[in-house]
Design a protein around this motif. Sequence first.
Motif, PDB file in Angstrom:
ATOM      1  N   GLN A 191       0.802  -1.225   0.000  1.00  0.00           N
ATOM      2  CA  GLN A 191       0.000   0.000   0.000  1.00  0.00           C
ATOM      3  C   GLN A 191       0.835   1.277   0.000  1.00  0.00           C
ATOM      4  OE1 GLN A 191      -2.547  -0.551   3.462  1.00  0.00           O
ATOM      5  NE2 GLN A 191      -4.219  -1.264   2.159  1.00  0.00           N
ATOM      6  N   SER A 192       2.140   1.151  -0.030  1.00  0.00           N
ATOM      7  CA  SER A 192       2.994   2.335   0.112  1.00  0.00           C
ATOM      8  C   SER A 192       2.725   3.373  -0.968  1.00  0.00           C
ATOM      9  CB  SER A 192       4.473   1.923   0.092  1.00  0.00           C
ATOM     10  OG  SER A 192       4.800   1.161   1.235  1.00  0.00           O
ATOM     11  N   PHE A 193       2.686   2.958  -2.226  1.00  0.00           N
ATOM     12  CA  PHE A 193       2.489   3.918  -3.314  1.00  0.00           C
ATOM     13  C   PHE A 193       1.102   4.548  -3.217  1.00  0.00           C
ATOM     14  CE2 PHE A 193       1.466   5.470  -7.513  1.00  0.00           C
ATOM     15  CZ  PHE A 193       2.664   6.028  -7.951  1.00  0.00           C
ATOM     16  N   GLY A 194       0.101   3.755  -2.889  1.00  0.00           N
ATOM     17  CA  GLY A 194      -1.254   4.290  -2.776  1.00  0.00           C
ATOM     18  C   GLY A 194      -1.394   5.276  -1.634  1.00  0.00           C
ATOM     19  N   MET A 195      -0.731   5.018  -0.504  1.00  0.00           N
ATOM     20  CA  MET A 195      -0.863   5.873   0.670  1.00  0.00           C
ATOM     21  C   MET A 195       0.044   7.100   0.610  1.00  0.00           C
ATOM     22  SD  MET A 195      -1.385   3.396   3.992  1.00  0.00           S
ATOM     23  CE  MET A 195      -1.456   4.873   5.028  1.00  0.00           C
ATOM     24  N   ALA A 196       1.216   6.940   0.031  1.00  0.00           N
ATOM     25  CA  ALA A 196       2.182   8.043  -0.017  1.00  0.00           C
ATOM     26  C   ALA A 196       2.605   8.261  -1.464  1.00  0.00           C
ATOM     27  CB  ALA A 196       3.380   7.737   0.872  1.00  0.00           C
ATOM     28  N   THR A 197       1.626   8.546  -2.315  1.00  0.00           N
ATOM     29  CA  THR A 197       1.874   8.628  -3.757  1.00  0.00           C
ATOM     30  C   THR A 197       2.923   9.676  -4.098  1.00  0.00           C
ATOM     31  OG1 THR A 197      -0.386   7.889  -4.209  1.00  0.00           O
ATOM     32  CG2 THR A 197       0.814   8.938  -6.015  1.00  0.00           C
TER      33      THR A 197
END
Length: 320
Positions: A296-302
């Motif tokens: 979820q890293s990219f989705g949460m901290a795009t």
Amino acid sequence: MRSVTAVWIVLAALMVVILVLAGVTWAFFRFSIQRYKVERSDEQYEEPDSIWLPFRERMKEAQDYIRAHTAERVKLTSFDGLELTALYLPVEGEAKGTVLAFHGYRSLATIDFALEVEFFHRMGYRVLLPYQRSHGESQGKYVTYGVKERYDCRDWAWYLAKRFGEKEPLFLAGISMGCATVVMSMGLDLPKNVRGVMADCGFTTPWEIMAHVAKRDFHLPPFPFLYLLDLLARLRAGFSLKGADTRKALEKSRLPVLFIHGDGDDFVPLWMTQENYRVCRGEKELIVVPGAGHAQSFGMATQRCEEAMEKFLKKYGGRA
């Protein structure tokens, strides 16, 4: 007479234990390694337990983008005779290079990198999204957690090098098992135009991720369970749970790596990426996203991830 009876009781108990262990091992093999008869759909982000559920509106738009920009379904025959399929998404105008991106366990080419594809296009890079063996449109009966998939990554990289030339920059990217796949491939004979690897929440070895999941979800100890599972994997699927190790590949390669992981990941623990980062011999950077669960890293901290990836692509993406 009593001693004979006691022996039979002990033997019966041992037989029950053996049968239970065999049954549990076979069930876990089918659950974790054997290909599912009914695969998850492109819309799995709508499922209540999906890691993508918080981003479902963005995922829908991203998948529409992928469908609109997929120009070709590319075929490749693996080293062991499987027909593998990838989605090819060209970029408008002159390309700066290509990103070869691998999805994770029980996922699809149209899921795990859906949110990143448009970003790669904005950066001027074509994208190739393979369906990993035993997933989606690619053939295969068993998931081998990078042991065999690393050779598929190598072969896709060589396909791109031959198609677009060995002077054009090529980056590898992977999420979860896809991350382990591309990192493990760093220990193989990759084309010289591979400039770097973007490694998001990957594990270290099949053995260690199996041990973690078996303990977390099923309260199963490594001994004797993993040893029996490893034996079954060797006999049925032709690979060992200790057959590949990301750390060995990272110690062998000098390629730069951008590591990404969420500190809320309870599926692939953060320590695995930290361990990979520690042994990496190439130039390296580690991005830890607070509160981000698995993948979820990219989705949460795009914005933060895009800035790090843009810097990485610009730094290592110059033409030879």
